[in-house]
Scaffold this motif. Structure first.
Motif, PDB file in Angstrom:
ATOM      1  N   ALA A  81       0.838  -1.205   0.000  1.00  0.00           N
ATOM      2  CA  ALA A  81       0.000   0.000   0.000  1.00  0.00           C
ATOM      3  C   ALA A  81       0.872   1.254   0.000  1.00  0.00           C
ATOM      4  N   LYS A  82       1.951   1.225   0.770  1.00  0.00           N
ATOM      5  CA  LYS A  82       2.851   2.380   0.826  1.00  0.00           C
ATOM      6  C   LYS A  82       3.498   2.619  -0.540  1.00  0.00           C
ATOM      7  N   ILE A  83       3.905   1.565  -1.204  1.00  0.00           N
ATOM      8  CA  ILE A  83       4.526   1.701  -2.524  1.00  0.00           C
ATOM      9  C   ILE A  83       3.515   2.208  -3.543  1.00  0.00           C
ATOM     10  N   ARG A  84       2.294   1.681  -3.494  1.00  0.00           N
ATOM     11  CA  ARG A  84       1.258   2.169  -4.414  1.00  0.00           C
ATOM     12  C   ARG A  84       1.003   3.661  -4.217  1.00  0.00           C
ATOM     13  N   GLU A  85       0.957   4.080  -2.961  1.00  0.00           N
ATOM     14  CA  GLU A  85       0.718   5.494  -2.653  1.00  0.00           C
ATOM     15  C   GLU A  85       1.872   6.356  -3.178  1.00  0.00           C
ATOM     16  N   ARG A  86       3.110   5.914  -2.961  1.00  0.00           N
ATOM     17  CA  ARG A  86       4.262   6.669  -3.455  1.00  0.00           C
ATOM     18  C   ARG A  86       4.237   6.756  -4.979  1.00  0.00           C
ATOM     19  N   TYR A  87       3.829   5.665  -5.634  1.00  0.00           N
ATOM     20  CA  TYR A  87       3.752   5.673  -7.089  1.00  0.00           C
ATOM     21  C   TYR A  87       2.697   6.670  -7.567  1.00  0.00           C
ATOM     22  N   GLN A  88       1.548   6.667  -6.914  1.00  0.00           N
ATOM     23  CA  GLN A  88       0.494   7.614  -7.296  1.00  0.00           C
ATOM     24  C   GLN A  88       0.960   9.055  -7.082  1.00  0.00           C
ATOM     25  N   ASN A  89       1.660   9.301  -5.977  1.00  0.00           N
ATOM     26  CA  ASN A  89       2.193  10.641  -5.735  1.00  0.00           C
ATOM     27  C   ASN A  89       3.176  11.030  -6.836  1.00  0.00           C
ATOM     28  N   PHE A  90       4.019  10.103  -7.226  1.00  0.00           N
ATOM     29  CA  PHE A  90       4.990  10.358  -8.300  1.00  0.00           C
ATOM     30  C   PHE A  90       4.266  10.698  -9.594  1.00  0.00           C
ATOM     31  N   ARG A  91       3.225   9.942  -9.915  1.00  0.00           N
ATOM     32  CA  ARG A  91       2.489  10.155 -11.168  1.00  0.00           C
ATOM     33  C   ARG A  91       1.847  11.537 -11.231  1.00  0.00           C
ATOM     34  N   HIS A  92       1.562  12.124 -10.067  1.00  0.00           N
ATOM     35  CA  HIS A  92       0.931  13.446 -10.038  1.00  0.00           C
ATOM     36  C   HIS A  92       1.937  14.589 -10.037  1.00  0.00           C
ATOM     37  N   LEU A  93       3.224  14.279 -10.015  1.00  0.00           N
ATOM     38  CA  LEU A  93       4.245  15.323 -10.071  1.00  0.00           C
ATOM     39  C   LEU A  93       4.355  15.872 -11.488  1.00  0.00           C
ATOM     40  N   PRO A  94       4.826  17.103 -11.619  1.00  0.00           N
ATOM     41  CA  PRO A  94       5.062  17.644 -12.963  1.00  0.00           C
ATOM     42  C   PRO A  94       6.131  16.806 -13.683  1.00  0.00           C
ATOM     43  N   PRO A  95       6.068  16.729 -15.001  1.00  0.00           N
ATOM     44  CA  PRO A  95       7.033  15.910 -15.754  1.00  0.00           C
ATOM     45  C   PRO A  95       8.490  16.245 -15.454  1.00  0.00           C
ATOM     46  N   GLU A  96       8.805  17.534 -15.274  1.00  0.00           N
ATOM     47  CA  GLU A  96      10.203  17.893 -15.013  1.00  0.00           C
ATOM     48  C   GLU A  96      10.668  17.367 -13.655  1.00  0.00           C
ATOM     49  N   GLU A  97       9.764  17.327 -12.676  1.00  0.00           N
ATOM     50  CA  GLU A  97      10.118  16.776 -11.365  1.00  0.00           C
ATOM     51  C   GLU A  97      10.269  15.258 -11.451  1.00  0.00           C
ATOM     52  N   ARG A 102      13.960  10.630 -11.569  1.00  0.00           N
ATOM     53  CA  ARG A 102      14.525   9.488 -12.303  1.00  0.00           C
ATOM     54  C   ARG A 102      16.034   9.635 -12.455  1.00  0.00           C
ATOM     55  N   GLU A 103      16.474  10.855 -12.771  1.00  0.00           N
ATOM     56  CA  GLU A 103      17.908  11.099 -12.909  1.00  0.00           C
ATOM     57  C   GLU A 103      18.628  10.855 -11.589  1.00  0.00           C
ATOM     58  N   SER A 104      18.034  11.303 -10.486  1.00  0.00           N
ATOM     59  CA  SER A 104      18.636  11.081  -9.170  1.00  0.00           C
ATOM     60  C   SER A 104      18.737   9.597  -8.867  1.00  0.00           C
ATOM     61  N   ARG A 139      21.207  17.295  -6.603  1.00  0.00           N
ATOM     62  CA  ARG A 139      20.624  16.812  -7.851  1.00  0.00           C
ATOM     63  C   ARG A 139      21.705  16.406  -8.836  1.00  0.00           C
ATOM     64  N   PRO A 140      21.581  15.221  -9.455  1.00  0.00           N
ATOM     65  CA  PRO A 140      22.596  14.760 -10.407  1.00  0.00           C
ATOM     66  C   PRO A 140      22.813  15.719 -11.563  1.00  0.00           C
ATOM     67  N   SER A 141      21.751  16.391 -12.037  1.00  0.00           N
ATOM     68  CA  SER A 141      21.902  17.281 -13.187  1.00  0.00           C
ATOM     69  C   SER A 141      22.789  18.477 -12.850  1.00  0.00           C
ATOM     70  N   GLU A 142      22.967  18.742 -11.557  1.00  0.00           N
ATOM     71  CA  GLU A 142      23.805  19.847 -11.144  1.00  0.00           C
ATOM     72  C   GLU A 142      25.239  19.397 -10.887  1.00  0.00           C
ATOM     73  N   ARG A 143      25.504  18.115 -10.998  1.00  0.00           N
ATOM     74  CA  ARG A 143      26.852  17.593 -10.791  1.00  0.00           C
ATOM     75  C   ARG A 143      27.564  17.521 -12.121  1.00  0.00           C
ATOM     76  N   ARG A 144      28.819  17.781 -12.102  1.00  0.00           N
ATOM     77  CA  ARG A 144      29.609  17.675 -13.323  1.00  0.00           C
ATOM     78  C   ARG A 144      29.733  16.219 -13.706  1.00  0.00           C
ATOM     79  N   GLY A 145      29.206  15.875 -14.874  1.00  0.00           N
ATOM     80  CA  GLY A 145      29.357  14.516 -15.379  1.00  0.00           C
ATOM     81  C   GLY A 145      28.715  13.459 -14.511  1.00  0.00           C
TER      82      GLY A 145
END
Length: 158
Positions: A81-97, A102-104, A139-145
């Motif tokens: 149930a906790k994983i399903r809830e986290r997945y639903q929360n993720f699905r409601h995030l803006p695409p850039e988030e 995913r990058e992290s 955030r990984p995108s802020e790290r060099r390489g």
């Protein structure tokens, strides 16, 4: 309620008899054979889509999927149930988030095991405020390489 009427009026996908399935579908869906006719058309359709995905997977991808299924079955209902809830929360995030998360995750997955262990231990010892700060600057995108920068390395090695 009036604006939902057209959606509610859509017909359910037609159900297929077990015999109407392709031999490949029957092979993948064999665990459902004895109760196939009892499943809703929507559930049958979802299973058929998953069977098609399974057939396209490489042997390595199938093995990974088997491992995930095994872990899922071993979880308690509360954990699921906790994983399903986290997945639903993720699905409601803006695409850039979603992309940032995913990058992290990919960055973390690609760390050497010892580095992941140190990072995990550091995370466990942090206060909620420290965790928030870490999320904002780590955030990984802020790290060099995709690697840890000097300040983060100094922080890690303290």
């Amino acid at each position: 309620m009036v604006c939902l009427w057209p959606v509610l009026a859509l017909p359910a996908p037609p159900s297929a008899t077990w015999e109407q399935l392709s031999p490949e579908e029957r092979e993948v869906l064999r665990p459902f054979e004895h109760r196939w006719s009892e499943l809703s058309p929507e559930r049958q359709e979802r299973l058929r889509r998953n069977a098609a995905r399974w057939q396209k997977m490489s042997p390595e991808e199938r093995e990974q999927a088997r491992e995930r299924i095994s872990r899922w079955r071993q979880m308690s209902p509360e954990e699921r149930a906790k994983i399903r809830e986290r997945y639903q929360n993720f699905r409601h995030l803006p695409p850039e988030e979603q992309k940032r998360l995913r990058e992290s995750r990919n960055w973390y997955k690609n760390l050497p095991p010892g580095e992941r262990d140190r990072l995990r231990e550091r995370w466990r010892s942090m206060t909620p405020e420290q965790r928030r700060e870490f999320r904002e600057r780590g955030r990984p995108s802020e790290r060099r390489g995709g690697t840890i920068d000097g300040a983060q390395r100094r922080e890690r090695d303290r």
